[in-house]
Design a protein around this motif. Structure first.
Motif, PDB file in Angstrom:
ATOM      1  N   SER A 189       0.812  -1.218   0.000  1.00 46.75           N
ATOM      2  CA  SER A 189       0.000   0.000   0.000  1.00 46.75           C
ATOM      3  C   SER A 189       0.852   1.278   0.000  1.00 46.75           C
ATOM      4  O   SER A 189       1.727   1.454   0.863  1.00 46.75           O
ATOM      5  N   PHE A 239      -0.216   4.258   0.727  1.00 44.45           N
ATOM      6  CA  PHE A 239      -0.600   5.059   1.902  1.00 44.45           C
ATOM      7  C   PHE A 239       0.178   4.583   3.135  1.00 44.45           C
ATOM      8  O   PHE A 239       0.643   5.383   3.946  1.00 44.45           O
ATOM      9  N   LYS A 276      -9.859  -0.231   5.646  1.00 46.56           N
ATOM     10  CA  LYS A 276      -8.703   0.119   4.816  1.00 46.56           C
ATOM     11  C   LYS A 276      -7.444   0.109   5.668  1.00 46.56           C
ATOM     12  O   LYS A 276      -7.515   0.137   6.900  1.00 46.56           O
ATOM     13  N   VAL A 277      -6.295   0.082   5.000  1.00 48.95           N
ATOM     14  CA  VAL A 277      -5.026   0.333   5.668  1.00 48.95           C
ATOM     15  C   VAL A 277      -4.446   1.610   5.082  1.00 48.95           C
ATOM     16  O   VAL A 277      -4.729   1.928   3.925  1.00 48.95           O
ATOM     17  N   PRO A 278      -3.671   2.362   5.894  1.00 53.43           N
ATOM     18  CA  PRO A 278      -3.144   2.050   7.226  1.00 53.43           C
ATOM     19  C   PRO A 278      -4.141   2.306   8.361  1.00 53.43           C
ATOM     20  O   PRO A 278      -5.125   3.031   8.189  1.00 53.43           O
ATOM     21  N   ASP A 324      -6.566   6.936   8.822  1.00 53.57           N
ATOM     22  CA  ASP A 324      -6.224   7.535   7.527  1.00 53.57           C
ATOM     23  C   ASP A 324      -4.754   7.968   7.538  1.00 53.57           C
ATOM     24  O   ASP A 324      -4.275   8.495   8.559  1.00 53.57           O
ATOM     25  N   SER A 325      -4.073   7.778   6.414  1.00 48.44           N
ATOM     26  CA  SER A 325      -2.642   8.090   6.386  1.00 48.44           C
ATOM     27  C   SER A 325      -2.363   9.557   6.734  1.00 48.44           C
ATOM     28  O   SER A 325      -1.348   9.862   7.377  1.00 48.44           O
TER      29      SER A 325
END
Ligand SMILES: N[C@@H](CCC(=O)N[C@@H](CS)C(=O)NCC(=O)O)C(=O)O
Length: 186
Positions: free
Chosen positions: A9, A11, A44-46, A57-58
């Motif tokens: 990812s 992000f 979602k990641v991160p 959220d990044s």
């Protein structure tokens, strides 16, 4: 602190770069799509957990990490614009990759995905016309951009042949050991 994410990812990569730059203590825990769907409300990641604090959220994660070491994150308007324009193009690209992966849908079968593809192209053209740093360190927005470009090339989503300024920025980013150390891997 614990950072949950994947090694692919973009992000998550930006957050891994921040952790190496700030030298903050944080455990990295690799998770897949099934685990992120249970661990994070956004699926979602991160995801960053710091005691009672849970950041999904990044951008909020990066803001927190740099705040911890007394540094600001994205304070200049032009930088904010580049950072978010890059994210818009990156989100469109992630959309294309995930729809192909999960549902086997490609742009030639979808009007909206064709719009996403056009957005990537026009976004890259506009960003290529901007002025970038000629030496390290990159700004945070440039770091996000370099992370995006590297990931999109890794995923065979873009070519930089028509975008010399973007290629030059990526080449510069690749002279930074922290950038190369965090390159996407399956
Ligand atoms: N705005 C989010 C975007 C994160 C994101 O899109 N992550 C992708 C991985 S690259 C993801 O987990 N996608 C899973 C999904 O869409 O179900 C951020 O900046 O952290």
């Amino acid at each position: 602190m614990e950072l949950y994410g994947s090694y692919t990812s973009p992000f998550v990569r930006h957050c891994r770069i921040a952790l190496l730059q700030t030298e903050l203590e944080c455990e990295f825990l690799e998770i897949d799509a099934t685990q992120s769907a249970t661990l994070s409300p956004t699926k979602k990641v991160p995801l960053l957990v710091d005691c009672e604090l849970k950041l999904t959220d990044s951008t909020s994660i990066l803001t927190h990490l740099y705040e911890l070491v007394g540094e600001g994150f994205l304070t200049d308007l032009e930088e904010v614009e580049l950072y978010h324009m890059t994210n818009t193009v990156l989100d469109a690209c992630v959309n294309l990759v995930l729809l192909a992966k999960f549902d086997g849908i490609t742009a030639d079968q979808s009007v909206y995905l064709t719009r996403q593809k056009d957005r990537i192209q026009s976004g890259l053209e506009a960003i290529n016309n901007k002025t970038f740093s000629q030496a390290l360190p990159l700004t945070q927005a440039e770091t996000r951009l370099a992370v995006f470009l590297d990931w999109a090339i890794f995923r065979n989503q873009i070519s930089l042949d028509a975008f010399p300024a973007l290629q030059q920025l990526l080449d510069l980013a690749q002279t930074d050991p922290i950038f190369t150390q965090t390159a996407p891997k399956e």
